[in-house]
Design an enzyme around this catalytic site. Structure first.
Site, PDB file in Angstrom:
ATOM      1  N   ASP A 163       5.627  -7.452   5.354  1.00  0.00           N
ATOM      2  CA  ASP A 163       5.572  -8.583   4.433  1.00  0.00           C
ATOM      3  C   ASP A 163       6.507  -8.374   3.248  1.00  0.00           C
ATOM      4  OD1 ASP A 163       3.661 -10.419   5.617  1.00  0.00           O
ATOM      5  OD2 ASP A 163       2.162  -8.869   5.273  1.00  0.00           O
ATOM      6  N   ASP A 183       0.815   2.265   9.031  1.00  0.00           N
ATOM      7  CA  ASP A 183       0.270   1.646  10.245  1.00  0.00           C
ATOM      8  C   ASP A 183       1.204   1.793  11.446  1.00  0.00           C
ATOM      9  OD1 ASP A 183      -1.820   0.908   8.673  1.00  0.00           O
ATOM     10  OD2 ASP A 183      -1.430  -1.237   8.733  1.00  0.00           O
ATOM     11  N   GLY A 225       0.806  -1.213   0.000  1.00  0.00           N
ATOM     12  CA  GLY A 225       0.000   0.000   0.000  1.00  0.00           C
ATOM     13  C   GLY A 225       0.838   1.260   0.000  1.00  0.00           C
ATOM     14  N   LYS A 241       8.505   0.903   5.200  1.00  0.00           N
ATOM     15  CA  LYS A 241       7.326   1.684   4.836  1.00  0.00           C
ATOM     16  C   LYS A 241       6.069   1.071   5.421  1.00  0.00           C
ATOM     17  CE  LYS A 241       4.569   0.236   2.445  1.00  0.00           C
ATOM     18  NZ  LYS A 241       3.618  -0.507   1.609  1.00  0.00           N
ATOM     19  N   THR A 242       5.255   1.838   6.079  1.00  0.00           N
ATOM     20  CA  THR A 242       3.862   1.504   6.380  1.00  0.00           C
ATOM     21  C   THR A 242       3.281   2.596   7.250  1.00  0.00           C
ATOM     22  OG1 THR A 242       2.311   0.000   7.509  1.00  0.00           O
ATOM     23  CG2 THR A 242       4.561   0.004   8.319  1.00  0.00           C
ATOM     24  N   ARG A 257       1.095  -5.920  -4.954  1.00  0.00           N
ATOM     25  CA  ARG A 257       1.184  -6.809  -3.798  1.00  0.00           C
ATOM     26  C   ARG A 257       1.623  -8.227  -4.167  1.00  0.00           C
ATOM     27  NH1 ARG A 257      -0.908  -4.369   0.703  1.00  0.00           N
ATOM     28  NH2 ARG A 257      -2.234  -2.544   0.377  1.00  0.00           N
TER      29      ARG A 257
END
Length: 552
Positions: free
Chosen positions: A176, A205, A81, A202-203, A145
């Site tokens: 992941d 979240d 994402g 990267k994220t 993805r």
């Protein structure tokens, strides 16, 4: 293409680098530290990664560069994402490559890891790169993805690299994606291809962090974007004085975004998934917590409020977590049998037959819409797609039922009108904050330093992030250091362990000491829009989470 004034101005912004990376590349040395081991399951992880396990931590400092001088052809991949700042990782990598040698080349593989497998890429030049400096999104090459996890895929990747003389691959992604980077690095090392693999954290979240990765990129910008919107809603609620707003924010596996937004805006209620799990709170207990705030505020004449809900909350409720776990295992084995059923009554009967009595009892009391959302198509890991479950609507319905009962018992006599929101995509591609623009540029620049010194299976790291950018420190850690074994698709696999909100950590303690007051009183704060120009105290600040974690 017509540009907005902000676009034009951001193209001209010059990201700040750590002092040690500002020097001529020939004056930057690598300093190796201690050997590492995985966070758990050491024997299993070492067995799976014999060529890349136990490597040393690395830090860069001023000094003579002893790296081998050679022409570098580097491929870069955006995976998973979107997160604000991704473009600056690419531009930082590009600038470092060109600074080291004009003949160096950066290839951007299109649409994620599949671009590497399909040999689909663009060769970057100054003109192309300059169109994406300090901008949001992943549209520079697109993302995807596709997972790199089979021997067949690795062999194809190796052939593509050999065809173009690629010396290194940089994978920009989350837990992941960087697990895939570690597995690919191990394969390349085993086959002696000479191709290095470097990851970048990267994220939005915020769940990809540890003692060295202080924050994943994009978290700062996303939280600032959501907090602006939440602050706007708080102002609206306090103006209209007639609505309770239930706001779900992204963050499936961890509540970092919800907690940061709460610290920024001081809502009446913020649910933290990790606390729900720790205290073994039921759906009924969660509804009680919110309903008590509604009733207390109503007693003061305030029939309005704001509730923040993390996206993955429902998975952390023990009774629902058990249900979802059974559903994931069930679908891993009997998905085809289930998908062959067309009528809802048959699907319901299938659940009754295959779930434990305890889990079916939970399933059966959920609203019909939530039951159906739990049974939607799985995500790439075979899990329930939690973001599709309208948890905010579920909480509203449960609170309404609680208040109705309280009213019948004479314990509540207010008005409750609820509105629901989900803030997700609004924050993933925002113009990166100055912090993320600087941090990401540094990550990309630093990734080249790791490549130049021959490291593989490493994650680019920038630390000391609560300080001004000039005081940041650059280095790298082996990706295997962050790994453990987890159950995926019915089998144990090596993956990077997700970092959850620490209930004993400074950010949560700060929140928990104040939330009782926020639950009853109107203590809203309004962060406003992200500021790019002006005093550093406004423009360069990072998250309250990071400031509290590193507060001395």
């Amino acid at each position: 293409m017509e540009l907005s004034p902000l676009q034009k101005a951001r193209y001209e912004y010059r990201p700040k680098l750590p002092e040690m990376l500002k020097d001529d590349i020939g004056n930057i040395k690598a300093v190796e530290g201690r050997n590492t081991q995985s966070v758990s399951d050491q024997e299993e992880i070492e067995k799976l990664f014999p060529n890349t396990y136990g490597m040393k931590e690395v830090a860069f400092a001023k000094g003579e560069n002893h790296a081998e001088k050679k022409r570098q052809v580097v491929g870069v991949i955006l995976s998973g994402g979107q997160a604000p700042g991704g473009h600056n990782v690419v531009t930082g990598l590009y600038d470092a490559l060109k600074k080291a040698g004009k003949d160096n080349v950066l290839l951007g593989f299109k649409n994620g890891p599949s671009g590497l497998l399909e040999d689909n890429f663009i060769e970057f030049d100054d003109k192309y790169i300059d169109c994406y400096r300090n901008t949001g999104g992943f549209d520079i090459i697109g993302s995807g993805r596709t997972k790199l996890e089979t021997e067949e895929q690795f062999a194809v990747a190796a052939e593509v690299c050999k065809k173009h003389g690629i010396t290194a691959i940089v994978i920009i992604g989350g837990d992941d994606s960087n697990t895939n980077a570690a597995v690919l690095a191990e394969y390349f090392a085993k086959m002696k291809t000479g191709v290095q693999v470097i990851g970048c954290p990267k994220t939005i979240d915020g769940d990809l962090k540890n003692d060295v990765i202080e924050i994943s990129f994009g978290f700062d910008t996303a939280c600032k974007t959501y907090s602006e919107l939440i602050g706007n809603i708080e102002r609206d609620a306090n103006s209209a004085k007639k609505y309770w707003h239930f706001i779900k924010v992204m963050g499936r596996s961890a509540s970092h975004i919800a907690l940061e937004c709460a610290l920024e805006t001081q809502p009446n209620v913020c649910l933290i998934s990790e606390e729900v799990e720790e205290k073994k709170m039921s759906l009924s207990a969660i509804a009680d917590q919110v309903a008590s705030s509604v009733a207390a505020r109503s007693a003061k004449g305030d029939n309005f409020g704001v509730v923040i809900i993390p996206e993955g909350l429902i998975e952390f409720v023990p009774e629902v977590k058990k249900l979802i776990g059974e559903l994931n295992d069930l679908m891993a084995i009997k998905e085809k049998e289930f998908n062959a059923l067309d009528v809802w009554e048959d699907k319901y009967a299938f659940m009754q037959k295959n779930l434990s009595s305890e889990s079916f009892a939970v399933f059966s009391i959920l609203p019909l819409d939530i039951e159906k959302q739990l049974l939607m198509d799985r995500d790439p890991h075979g899990n329930v797609q939690v973001s599709r479950i309208e948890t905010e609507k579920l909480i509203i319905s449960l609170v309404e039922a609680k208040l109705k009962k309280m009213k019948a018992e004479g314990k509540y006599n207010g008005k409750f009108s609820a509105l629901n929101h989900f803030f997700g995509y609004e924050g993933r591609c925002a113009f990166p904050s100055n912090f993320d623009a600087d941090y990401c540029y540094s990550l990309g620049y630093n990734a080249f330093m790791l490549i130049s010194y021959g490291y593989t299976g490493y994650l680019s790291t920038i630390t000391n992030l609560s300080k001004p950018a000039t005081e940041w420190k650059a280095g790298g850690i082996p990706i295997t250091k962050m790994m453990n074994m987890e159950q995926r698709h019915g089998a144990k696999k090596p993956v990077i362990r997700k970092a959850l909100v620490e209930l004993g950590g400074a950010p949560f303690r700060y929140f928990s000491e104040r939330r009782e007051k926020w639950a009853v009183e109107t203590c809203y704060t309004f962060p406003g829009a992200i500021q790019y120009y002006g005093p550093a105290s406004v423009c360069d600040i990072t998250t309250k989470t990071l400031a509290l974690e590193q507060e001395k």
